[in-house]
Design an enzyme around this catalytic site. Structure first.
Site, PDB file in Angstrom:
ATOM      1  CB  ALA A  12       7.228   6.231   3.903  1.00 52.41           C
ATOM      2  NE  ARG A  17      -0.392  12.717  15.939  1.00 52.93           N
ATOM      3  CZ  ARG A  17       0.588  12.566  16.823  1.00 52.93           C
ATOM      4  NH1 ARG A  17       0.527  13.175  17.984  1.00 52.93           N
ATOM      5  NH2 ARG A  17       1.638  11.821  16.512  1.00 52.93           N
TER       6      ARG A  17
HETATM    7  C1  UD1 Z   1       8.049   5.617  16.881  1.00 58.27           C
HETATM    8  C2  UD1 Z   1       8.675   4.566  17.808  1.00 58.27           C
HETATM    9  C3  UD1 Z   1       8.479   4.986  19.257  1.00 58.27           C
HETATM   10  C4  UD1 Z   1       9.056   6.354  19.499  1.00 58.27           C
HETATM   11  C5  UD1 Z   1       8.454   7.344  18.521  1.00 58.27           C
HETATM   12  C6  UD1 Z   1       9.154   8.662  18.633  1.00 58.27           C
HETATM   13  C7  UD1 Z   1       8.358   2.545  16.515  1.00 58.27           C
HETATM   14  C8  UD1 Z   1       7.598   1.279  16.415  1.00 58.27           C
HETATM   15  N1  UD1 Z   1       8.043   3.312  17.550  1.00 58.27           N
HETATM   16  O1  UD1 Z   1       6.645   5.580  17.144  1.00 58.27           O
HETATM   17  O2  UD1 Z   1       9.082   4.058  20.116  1.00 58.27           O
HETATM   18  O3  UD1 Z   1       8.806   6.757  20.826  1.00 58.27           O
HETATM   19  O4  UD1 Z   1       8.636   6.886  17.167  1.00 58.27           O
HETATM   20  O5  UD1 Z   1       8.564   9.582  17.767  1.00 58.27           O
HETATM   21  O6  UD1 Z   1       9.198   2.806  15.720  1.00 58.27           O
HETATM   22  N2  UD1 Z   1       7.318   5.800   8.843  1.00 58.27           N
HETATM   23  C9  UD1 Z   1       7.613   5.329   7.604  1.00 58.27           C
HETATM   24  N3  UD1 Z   1       7.064   4.157   7.197  1.00 58.27           N
HETATM   25  C10 UD1 Z   1       6.230   3.441   7.986  1.00 58.27           C
HETATM   26  C11 UD1 Z   1       5.933   3.927   9.278  1.00 58.27           C
HETATM   27  C12 UD1 Z   1       6.502   5.113   9.691  1.00 58.27           C
HETATM   28  O7  UD1 Z   1       8.362   5.951   6.851  1.00 58.27           O
HETATM   29  O8  UD1 Z   1       5.776   2.374   7.543  1.00 58.27           O
HETATM   30  C13 UD1 Z   1       7.923   7.057   9.298  1.00 58.27           C
HETATM   31  C14 UD1 Z   1       6.893   8.101   9.597  1.00 58.27           C
HETATM   32  O9  UD1 Z   1       6.659   8.934   8.465  1.00 58.27           O
HETATM   33  C15 UD1 Z   1       7.537   8.879  10.723  1.00 58.27           C
HETATM   34  C16 UD1 Z   1       8.431   7.866  11.408  1.00 58.27           C
HETATM   35  O10 UD1 Z   1       8.596   6.818  10.494  1.00 58.27           O
HETATM   36  O11 UD1 Z   1       8.387   9.907  10.256  1.00 58.27           O
HETATM   37  C17 UD1 Z   1       7.880   7.392  12.732  1.00 58.27           C
HETATM   38  O12 UD1 Z   1       6.693   6.684  12.516  1.00 58.27           O
HETATM   39  P1  UD1 Z   1       5.464   6.759  13.494  1.00 58.27           P
HETATM   40  O13 UD1 Z   1       4.394   5.883  12.983  1.00 58.27           O
HETATM   41  O14 UD1 Z   1       5.129   8.180  13.773  1.00 58.27           O
HETATM   42  O15 UD1 Z   1       6.063   6.108  14.816  1.00 58.27           O
HETATM   43  P2  UD1 Z   1       5.569   6.363  16.262  1.00 58.27           P
HETATM   44  O16 UD1 Z   1       4.280   5.671  16.465  1.00 58.27           O
HETATM   45  O17 UD1 Z   1       5.631   7.801  16.562  1.00 58.27           O
HETATM   46 CA    CA Z   2       5.446   9.944  15.502  1.00 58.71          CA
END
Ligand code: UD1
Ligand code: CA
Length: 461
Positions: A12, A17
């Site tokens: 989602a 970046r």
């Molecule tokens: C997350 C983990 C972190 C881990 C990292 C590895 C959490 C809180 N943290 O952080 O511990 O080390 O992944 O990559 O989970 N997404 C949604 N909906 C949302 C938010 C995110 O679908 O509301 C999806 C994003 O598109 C992405 C994934 O979830 O594919 C990860 O989200 P992201 O915000 O990148 O998490 P990180 O901060 O990387």
């Molecule tokens: Ca990420």
């Protein structure tokens, strides 16, 4: 054997970046969208039930995946990774006795072989939650794994970590297997009282641990496979790695790649043994190439089928075409969609064809354009022959029957038909059908003015 898990793919988020107008997970790697690589990997784990969480550019994502046979759930606002899972609550309720593999949509180079042990371990140990970790040299940006007490874990996000916690090398990779029943019970306890104001999926590690559930880390070695593609440099590296894998599998199948580093062969392309691919060749889309072919340098072949023993000379462009066995094309030929070369046909320098059915052993070797044409067998198309197929409004067909000889510099004004075995004199502009076995010459007669040049010179003096 336990039932295969259900998969939930988080897709989602925007992927900021990437600095792109297009959502990150739809960027292609070797002709296949990033998320479709993940779907293919999940399927090769034997997983059939797949849920994809979409939000940013959801319509584009759903359109792109419409043939993938997955369920979509919509997360309108992206309020965190746990919030994304909550969006799938209704779907998960009916699957409470199953396991759930949660994975990001930005892991295109992750292989099923790397994840299978995770699923085996989770199911063998009957864990409530297994989360993938990795010891990283530089875990910056990743959540860090803290073992609070024996068998009880917590993951602290980079931005919330204390200087001491930041020194922890064990990172949370962001791949999880949950028992769905336990996941659903604990989800409502996730709060957003953190620095980002988001619902963190990682909180479930602590919540389930302290509910006395069996929560276990599963360590994988640090590698590009488990680190998401976050920017376009990482995209470039992922593409290179996929190309290396593709090249390797082609070589092991019996295809010779003369300079693997310089070629581009997309995922779906198939090549049979004993074909030789020269440096700088580009093969894209649903291209299939038979055995014993030579594809010489700087040729681009897209969505085309080549039979056996086909020889493509350098710098040819072939799109949406079908080349039967023993055909030869190039150098510098352009075959456009709807072209078919029958067995043994030859197309040469600077010849363009479009929607042309070119018969067995026919030849068009120099500087010609054949469009909307049907050409029989053993036809000779002389240098500079042009089908005038377009009248400004409509396209018209040219039919050239078997064993016709078309002299050089001929224009065939379509619709027109040249009967079997006929000859056309060089430089003709053919506007009417030519009967079989006839000779047609359609050019103005040459006149000659004796001494003209001499007289002209004298006038000047
Ligand atoms: C997350 C983990 C972190 C881990 C990292 C590895 C959490 C809180 N943290 O952080 O511990 O080390 O992944 O990559 O989970 N997404 C949604 N909906 C949302 C938010 C995110 O679908 O509301 C999806 C994003 O598109 C992405 C994934 O979830 O594919 C990860 O989200 P992201 O915000 O990148 O998490 P990180 O901060 O990387
Ligand atoms: Ca990420």
């Amino acid at each position: 054997m336990k039932q295969r898990p259900v998969a939930l793919i988080l897709a989602a988020g925007k992927g900021t970046r990437f600095k792109s107008r297009l959502i990150k997970i739809l960027h292609p790697l070797l002709g296949r969208a990033m998320i479709s690589h993940v779907l293919a990997m999940v399927r090769s784990l034997g997983i059939k039930d797949i849920i994809v969480v979409v939000g940013y550019q959801k319509n584009r994502v759903m359109e792109a995946l419409k043939e993938e046979n997955v369920q979509f759930v919509i997360q309108e606002e992206q309020l965190g990774t746990a919030h994304a899972v909550m969006a799938a609550r209704a779907q998960l309720e009916s699957l409470a006795h199953r396991d759930l593999l949660i994975i990001n949509g930005d892991l295109p180079i992750l292989r099923a072989e790397s994840l299978q042990p995770l699923i085996d371990y989770h199911q063998r140990e009957e864990n409530a939650l297994t989360f993938v970790t990795s010891i990283m040299d530089n875990p910056y940006g990743f959540g860090r794994v803290v073992e609070v007490s024996s068998g009880k874990y917590r993951v602290i996000e980079e931005r919330e970590a204390s200087p001491e916690e930041k020194k922890i090398k064990q990172a949370n990779v962001g791949i999880y297997v949950f028992r769905i029943k336990d996941l659903l019970e604990a989800l409502p306890q996730v709060k957003n009282d953190n620095s980002k104001g988001e619902y963190y999926l990682t909180d479930l590690i602590e919540i389930l641990s302290f509910r006395g559930k069996k929560v276990r880390p599963f360590a994988l070695p640090e590698s590009e496979e488990i680190v998401g593609v976050n920017d376009r440099f990482e995209l470039a590296q992922a593409i290179r790695l996929l190309q290396e894998r593709k090249n390797r599998s082609l070589c092991l199948k019996g295809v010779t790649l003369l300079d693997p580093g310089s070629i581009w062969v997309e995922m779906e392309v198939e090549i049979e043994p004993d074909t030789v691919i020269w440096p700088g060749v580009i093969l894209t889309g649903r291209t299939k190439i038979g055995s014993g072919c030579q594809i010489e340098s700087f040729s681009v072949i897209r969505d085309s089928i080549l039979g056996d023993n086909v020889h493509i000379l350098p710098s040819s462009v072939i799109e949406g075409s079908y080349l039967e066995n023993d055909t030869r094309v190039g150098p510098f030929s352009h075959l456009r969609p709807g072209t078919r070369l029958h067995r043994g046909a030859r197309v040469g320098n600077f010849v363009e064809m479009k929607k042309t059915d070119f018969g067995p052993e026919s030849k068009a070797l120099h500087l010609s354009y054949l469009g909307d044409s049907k050409v029989g067998q053993r036809v000779n198309i002389g240098a500079g022959t042009i089908t005038c197929n377009y009248d400004g409004l409509k396209k018209h067909e040219t039919v050239i029957e078997d064993e016709v000889f078309v002299g050089s510099g001929t224009q065939l004004v379509a619709p027109v038909k040249v009967g079997q075995g006929a000859y056309i004199g060089a430089g003709s502009t053919i506007t009417k059908n030519v009967s079989p076995e006839a000779l047609a010459v359609a050019r103005s007669r040459q006149i000659e003015k004796k001494g003209w040049a001499k007289r002209r010179k004298k006038k000047k003096d």
